[in-house]
Write a protein that holds these residues in place. Structure first.
Motif, PDB file in Angstrom:
ATOM      1  N   TYR A   1      14.717  -0.106  13.811  1.00  0.00           N
ATOM      2  CA  TYR A   1      13.364   0.428  13.926  1.00  0.00           C
ATOM      3  C   TYR A   1      12.972   0.434  15.389  1.00  0.00           C
ATOM      4  O   TYR A   1      13.412  -0.386  16.188  1.00  0.00           O
ATOM      5  CB  TYR A   1      12.376  -0.415  13.112  1.00  0.00           C
ATOM      6  CG  TYR A   1      12.611  -1.906  13.210  1.00  0.00           C
ATOM      7  CD1 TYR A   1      12.091  -2.650  14.255  1.00  0.00           C
ATOM      8  CD2 TYR A   1      13.384  -2.557  12.259  1.00  0.00           C
ATOM      9  CE1 TYR A   1      12.320  -4.011  14.354  1.00  0.00           C
ATOM     10  CE2 TYR A   1      13.627  -3.918  12.349  1.00  0.00           C
ATOM     11  CZ  TYR A   1      13.093  -4.641  13.394  1.00  0.00           C
ATOM     12  OH  TYR A   1      13.332  -5.987  13.490  1.00  0.00           O
ATOM     13  N   GLY A   2      12.126   1.398  15.756  1.00  0.00           N
ATOM     14  CA  GLY A   2      11.639   1.472  17.119  1.00  0.00           C
ATOM     15  C   GLY A   2      10.453   0.574  17.357  1.00  0.00           C
ATOM     16  O   GLY A   2      10.241   0.083  18.465  1.00  0.00           O
ATOM     17  N   SER A   3       9.658   0.353  16.304  1.00  0.00           N
ATOM     18  CA  SER A   3       8.498  -0.514  16.392  1.00  0.00           C
ATOM     19  C   SER A   3       8.218  -1.070  15.010  1.00  0.00           C
ATOM     20  O   SER A   3       8.466  -0.401  14.002  1.00  0.00           O
ATOM     21  CB  SER A   3       7.285   0.276  16.912  1.00  0.00           C
ATOM     22  OG  SER A   3       6.124  -0.535  16.930  1.00  0.00           O
ATOM     23  N   ILE A   4       7.689  -2.300  14.954  1.00  0.00           N
ATOM     24  CA  ILE A   4       7.411  -2.923  13.660  1.00  0.00           C
ATOM     25  C   ILE A   4       6.202  -3.838  13.806  1.00  0.00           C
ATOM     26  O   ILE A   4       6.032  -4.492  14.836  1.00  0.00           O
ATOM     27  CB  ILE A   4       8.642  -3.717  13.155  1.00  0.00           C
ATOM     28  CG1 ILE A   4       8.431  -4.175  11.710  1.00  0.00           C
ATOM     29  CG2 ILE A   4       8.980  -4.885  14.063  1.00  0.00           C
ATOM     30  CD1 ILE A   4       9.710  -4.689  11.070  1.00  0.00           C
ATOM     31  N   ARG A   5       5.357  -3.830  12.780  1.00  0.00           N
ATOM     32  CA  ARG A   5       4.206  -4.725  12.818  1.00  0.00           C
ATOM     33  C   ARG A   5       3.708  -4.984  11.402  1.00  0.00           C
ATOM     34  O   ARG A   5       3.934  -4.190  10.481  1.00  0.00           O
ATOM     35  CB  ARG A   5       3.075  -4.138  13.653  1.00  0.00           C
ATOM     36  CG  ARG A   5       2.312  -2.986  13.028  1.00  0.00           C
ATOM     37  CD  ARG A   5       1.176  -2.540  13.923  1.00  0.00           C
ATOM     38  NE  ARG A   5       0.406  -1.442  13.380  1.00  0.00           N
ATOM     39  CZ  ARG A   5      -0.656  -1.587  12.578  1.00  0.00           C
ATOM     40  NH1 ARG A   5      -1.028  -2.807  12.213  1.00  0.00           N
ATOM     41  NH2 ARG A   5      -1.329  -0.550  12.130  1.00  0.00           N
ATOM     42  N   PHE A   6       3.038  -6.116  11.229  1.00  0.00           N
ATOM     43  CA  PHE A   6       2.402  -6.440   9.965  1.00  0.00           C
ATOM     44  C   PHE A   6       1.069  -5.703   9.874  1.00  0.00           C
ATOM     45  O   PHE A   6       0.295  -5.678  10.831  1.00  0.00           O
ATOM     46  CB  PHE A   6       2.143  -7.945   9.844  1.00  0.00           C
ATOM     47  CG  PHE A   6       3.382  -8.751   9.578  1.00  0.00           C
ATOM     48  CD1 PHE A   6       4.133  -8.530   8.442  1.00  0.00           C
ATOM     49  CD2 PHE A   6       3.792  -9.735  10.464  1.00  0.00           C
ATOM     50  CE1 PHE A   6       5.272  -9.274   8.196  1.00  0.00           C
ATOM     51  CE2 PHE A   6       4.925 -10.483  10.224  1.00  0.00           C
ATOM     52  CZ  PHE A   6       5.666 -10.258   9.084  1.00  0.00           C
ATOM     53  N   GLY A   7       0.805  -5.128   8.723  1.00  0.00           N
ATOM     54  CA  GLY A   7      -0.490  -4.522   8.448  1.00  0.00           C
ATOM     55  C   GLY A   7      -1.109  -5.199   7.251  1.00  0.00           C
ATOM     56  O   GLY A   7      -0.439  -5.894   6.494  1.00  0.00           O
ATOM     57  N   GLU A   8      -2.399  -4.993   7.065  1.00  0.00           N
ATOM     58  CA  GLU A   8      -3.058  -5.640   5.940  1.00  0.00           C
ATOM     59  C   GLU A   8      -2.635  -4.963   4.645  1.00  0.00           C
ATOM     60  O   GLU A   8      -2.393  -3.766   4.585  1.00  0.00           O
ATOM     61  CB  GLU A   8      -4.572  -5.589   6.085  1.00  0.00           C
ATOM     62  CG  GLU A   8      -5.169  -4.200   6.019  1.00  0.00           C
ATOM     63  CD  GLU A   8      -6.677  -4.242   6.142  1.00  0.00           C
ATOM     64  OE1 GLU A   8      -7.329  -4.277   5.087  1.00  0.00           O
ATOM     65  OE2 GLU A   8      -7.180  -4.259   7.260  1.00  0.00           O
ATOM     66  N   THR A   9      -2.521  -5.768   3.608  1.00  0.00           N
ATOM     67  CA  THR A   9      -2.173  -5.255   2.293  1.00  0.00           C
ATOM     68  C   THR A   9      -3.395  -4.640   1.641  1.00  0.00           C
ATOM     69  O   THR A   9      -4.525  -4.975   1.967  1.00  0.00           O
ATOM     70  CB  THR A   9      -1.616  -6.368   1.401  1.00  0.00           C
ATOM     71  OG1 THR A   9      -1.312  -5.823   0.117  1.00  0.00           O
ATOM     72  CG2 THR A   9      -2.618  -7.478   1.220  1.00  0.00           C
ATOM     73  N   THR A  10      -3.173  -3.735   0.696  1.00  0.00           N
ATOM     74  CA  THR A  10      -4.284  -3.079   0.022  1.00  0.00           C
ATOM     75  C   THR A  10      -4.468  -3.586  -1.397  1.00  0.00           C
ATOM     76  O   THR A  10      -5.226  -3.008  -2.163  1.00  0.00           O
ATOM     77  CB  THR A  10      -4.051  -1.561  -0.033  1.00  0.00           C
ATOM     78  OG1 THR A  10      -2.822  -1.299  -0.724  1.00  0.00           O
ATOM     79  CG2 THR A  10      -3.989  -0.987   1.355  1.00  0.00           C
ATOM     80  N   SER A  11      -3.774  -4.658  -1.765  1.00  0.00           N
ATOM     81  CA  SER A  11      -3.901  -5.178  -3.124  1.00  0.00           C
ATOM     82  C   SER A  11      -5.280  -5.744  -3.361  1.00  0.00           C
ATOM     83  O   SER A  11      -5.826  -6.466  -2.535  1.00  0.00           O
ATOM     84  CB  SER A  11      -2.849  -6.268  -3.366  1.00  0.00           C
ATOM     85  OG  SER A  11      -3.076  -6.904  -4.605  1.00  0.00           O
ATOM     86  N   ALA A  12      -5.842  -5.459  -4.521  1.00  0.00           N
ATOM     87  CA  ALA A  12      -7.151  -6.001  -4.865  1.00  0.00           C
ATOM     88  C   ALA A  12      -7.090  -7.498  -5.067  1.00  0.00           C
ATOM     89  O   ALA A  12      -8.113  -8.178  -5.063  1.00  0.00           O
ATOM     90  CB  ALA A  12      -7.668  -5.332  -6.143  1.00  0.00           C
ATOM     91  N   GLU A  13      -5.880  -8.051  -5.270  1.00  0.00           N
ATOM     92  CA  GLU A  13      -5.740  -9.475  -5.512  1.00  0.00           C
ATOM     93  C   GLU A  13      -5.771 -10.276  -4.225  1.00  0.00           C
ATOM     94  O   GLU A  13      -5.733 -11.503  -4.244  1.00  0.00           O
ATOM     95  CB  GLU A  13      -4.397  -9.734  -6.228  1.00  0.00           C
ATOM     96  CG  GLU A  13      -4.322  -8.972  -7.547  1.00  0.00           C
ATOM     97  CD  GLU A  13      -2.890  -8.819  -8.016  1.00  0.00           C
ATOM     98  OE1 GLU A  13      -1.995  -9.307  -7.295  1.00  0.00           O
ATOM     99  OE2 GLU A  13      -2.669  -8.238  -9.082  1.00  0.00           O
ATOM    100  N   ASP A  14      -5.854  -9.614  -3.078  1.00  0.00           N
ATOM    101  CA  ASP A  14      -5.781 -10.324  -1.808  1.00  0.00           C
ATOM    102  C   ASP A  14      -7.098 -10.949  -1.402  1.00  0.00           C
ATOM    103  O   ASP A  14      -7.183 -11.619  -0.389  1.00  0.00           O
ATOM    104  CB  ASP A  14      -5.312  -9.374  -0.696  1.00  0.00           C
ATOM    105  CG  ASP A  14      -3.860  -9.002  -0.871  1.00  0.00           C
ATOM    106  OD1 ASP A  14      -3.123  -9.803  -1.474  1.00  0.00           O
ATOM    107  OD2 ASP A  14      -3.474  -7.923  -0.436  1.00  0.00           O
ATOM    108  N   GLY A  15      -8.135 -10.696  -2.161  1.00  0.00           N
ATOM    109  CA  GLY A  15      -9.401 -11.345  -1.853  1.00  0.00           C
ATOM    110  C   GLY A  15     -10.263 -10.500  -0.937  1.00  0.00           C
ATOM    111  O   GLY A  15      -9.909  -9.416  -0.491  1.00  0.00           O
ATOM    112  N   ALA A  16     -11.429 -11.032  -0.656  1.00  0.00           N
ATOM    113  CA  ALA A  16     -12.381 -10.306   0.178  1.00  0.00           C
ATOM    114  C   ALA A  16     -11.915 -10.243   1.610  1.00  0.00           C
ATOM    115  O   ALA A  16     -11.204 -11.115   2.102  1.00  0.00           O
ATOM    116  CB  ALA A  16     -13.748 -10.982   0.095  1.00  0.00           C
ATOM    117  N   ALA A  17     -12.345  -9.223   2.302  1.00  0.00           N
ATOM    118  CA  ALA A  17     -11.977  -9.065   3.703  1.00  0.00           C
ATOM    119  C   ALA A  17     -12.908  -9.880   4.578  1.00  0.00           C
ATOM    120  O   ALA A  17     -14.056 -10.125   4.251  1.00  0.00           O
ATOM    121  CB  ALA A  17     -12.044  -7.581   4.095  1.00  0.00           C
ATOM    122  N   GLY A  18     -12.371 -10.315   5.692  1.00  0.00           N
ATOM    123  CA  GLY A  18     -13.162 -11.057   6.664  1.00  0.00           C
ATOM    124  C   GLY A  18     -13.963 -10.105   7.528  1.00  0.00           C
ATOM    125  O   GLY A  18     -14.004  -8.899   7.314  1.00  0.00           O
TER     126      GLY A  18
END
Length: 512
Positions: free
Chosen positions: A317-334
């Motif tokens: 890969y040329g670039s890689i990063r973690f992004g936020e998940t879109t699962s409803a089970e992940d809880g409320a956003a900060g």
């Protein structure tokens, strides 16, 4: 040749409407009565024979009235088999809310746009068809038979949004499909696999919210497909394996918010080439993800989106990063818009990436080298060294017992060469030990009355520094066994540790 006198009233209405392209409406306006799935009960007042439809499409009653002839029929039950194999159809063909009693055949036909929407059809065979327009099957149900588009060619788009297709084994067979438009299957539901091996879809494959069910088999087979986009997001569900082996995706492949429920292996991307790879499913796949020899220009993922096993050998890969998940089970956003469960200190990202690499079964050096190369590319040399250190630790765990012991020694002393400052700490510790031990014993001078006075600290440094000398080691010797053996150990350790320090300094200078 059909005679006008032989036609039933609805057939005559269709016959008369055809030259002007006028739609014939046979629906009652009552939802339950107009449901095509129950259209087997429709009587003669809503029935049209397939031979009448075929005759019109092949040119019967093509009167030149200044209008464009077209067959447009709504709410009809079409009896008999509509067989248009090999036909050359020059008119638009549109069925809405209709029910076909038998499977439809377009094998080898050449036609313009075909619309069969909100209808019930027991299968469509369209191998080798040439469509100079769109094939629109939105909201239709194909039950008991497959949609077959093997080696078909389309100048327009394939519309399967909100359609339901249930074949005996495979719902859609479209190997070798060549299109100038796109494949639009939003919310498509299949009982059986969707097979597109070798298809050319320049405008993309869109399966947002689709549900492909083929338990124990292949839900989506798109090996060697060439396309701009593959969108399997927003609730896409595969009850079976998704195969994208050697696919060529110029722009985006996304599984954002998807559910991958294949047995054993959920996603196969061996040899795939993609521009942007977005792997943030709603939940970890039920089986392994195989990315061997895949290439991505940019990769975005969620650390909690990966299954227990991820095959990464050869994945670049040329670039890689973690992004936020879109699962409803992940809880409320900060406050920053990121779910609380995903918020991890930045300094832990390397540890998270290493945990991702360890999901690869067995030891493989390439995933470590790829990740370290990425960190070096963005100027994070310390992170790159952490990755390479983890690589050496993993490698030595696979060796025989003697190799593992040697590996532990290298790790503790110099961090396999990636932590040379450890050697400096060992040198300081050994210098203090030598000073303490030698200071409590009395050495014997080589030449009594000559040489410099004995100093335990300088003597220890003289043993630890392998090059040159401080004049102490050659002027004194030991008769006691303990100090003598300690001197041997310090000499050997000095060679190893000093070499590590020099190597570390050299590496730093070379980078600068």
């Amino acid at each position: 040749m059909l005679s006008y006198d032989e036609l039933t009233p609805p057939e005559r209405e269709l016959w008369d409407a055809f030259p002007k392209g006028r739609r014939v409406e046979l629906r009652t306006g009552m939802a339950e009565a107009d449901e095509p799935a129950a259209g087997g009960q429709w009587g003669p007042e809503r029935s049209v024979r397939a031979v009448v439809v075929k005759a019109l499409l092949l040119g019967a009653n093509d009167q030149r009235s200044g209008a464009v002839a077209a067959l447009r029929l709504a709410g009809a039950r079409i009896t008999g088999r509509l067989d248009l194999s090999g036909a050359e159809i020059c008119h638009t063909f549109s069925l809405e809310g209709c029910r076909l009693e038998q499977a439809m055949s377009l094998h080898g036909a050449t036609t313009r746009t075909i619309r069969i929407t909100n209808s019930w059809v027991p299968g469509i065979g369209a191998e080798l068809v040439r469509i100079e327009g769109d094939l629109d099957l939105r909201r239709s149900a194909l039950e008991g038979g497959s949609l077959i588009l093997i080696n078909a060619r389309m100048a327009g788009n394939l519309h399967l949004a909100d359609a339901r297709i249930s074949g005996p084994e495979v719902a859609v067979r479209a190997s070798g499909l060549v299109m100038e438009g796109g494949f639009f299957g939003e919310r498509l539901i299949t009982q059986g696999g969707l097979r597109l091996p070798g298809a050319q879809l320049p405008r993309g494959l869109f399966l947002r919210g689709a549900r492909l069910e083929n338990r124990g088999g292949v839900a989506l087979a798109a090996g060697h497909v060439a396309t701009s986009t593959v969108d399997c997001s927003h609730g896409f569900t595969a009850q079976g394996v998704v195969r994208l082996r050697r696919a060529r995706i110029e722009d985006l492949l996304t599984f954002e918010g998807a559910h991958l429920n294949g047995d054993g292996t959920a996603l196969v991307c061996i040899g795939m080439q993609v521009g942007d790879f977005d792997f943030r499913p709603a939940a970890p796949p039920s089986g392994a993800v195989d990315l061997r020899s895949a290439q991505a220009a940019w990769c975005q993922d969620s650390e909690r989106g990966w299954p227990e096993q991820v095959r990464l050998e050869g994945f670049t890969y040329g670039s890689i990063r973690f992004g936020e998940t879109t699962s409803a089970e992940d809880g409320a956003a900060g406050e920053d818009g990121m779910p609380e469960g995903d918020r991890t200190p930045a300094e832990d990202e390397v540890a998270r990436r290493l945990a991702w690499i360890r999901r690869n079964p067995g030891y493989a050096p390439q995933p470590y080298e790829q990740l370290a190369g990425w960190y070096r590319q963005i100027g994070h040399d310390n992170d790159a060294r952490r990755v390479l250190l983890a690589k050496q630790r993993h490698r030595h765990r696979t060796l025989h017992p003697a190799g593992r012991v040697w590996g532990h020694l290298l790790d503790a002393t110099v961090g396999y060469g990636y932590r040379p400052w450890l050697a400096g700490l060992w040198l300081i510790a050994l210098a203090l030990l030598g000073t303490l031990v030698f200071g409590t014993h009395d050495p014997t001078p080589v030449k009594p009355g000559e040489g410099t006075p004995f100093q335990s600290f300088v003597y220890t440094l003289d043993l630890l520094i392998p090059i040159g000398g401080l004049g102490q080691r050659t002027d004194w010797y030991w008769t006691d066994t303990g100090p003598q053996w300690l001197a041997y150990v310090l000499i050997a350790a000095g060679w190893v540790l000093t070499t590590a320090v020099v190597a570390g300094v050299t590496r730093t200078l070379n980078k600068n």
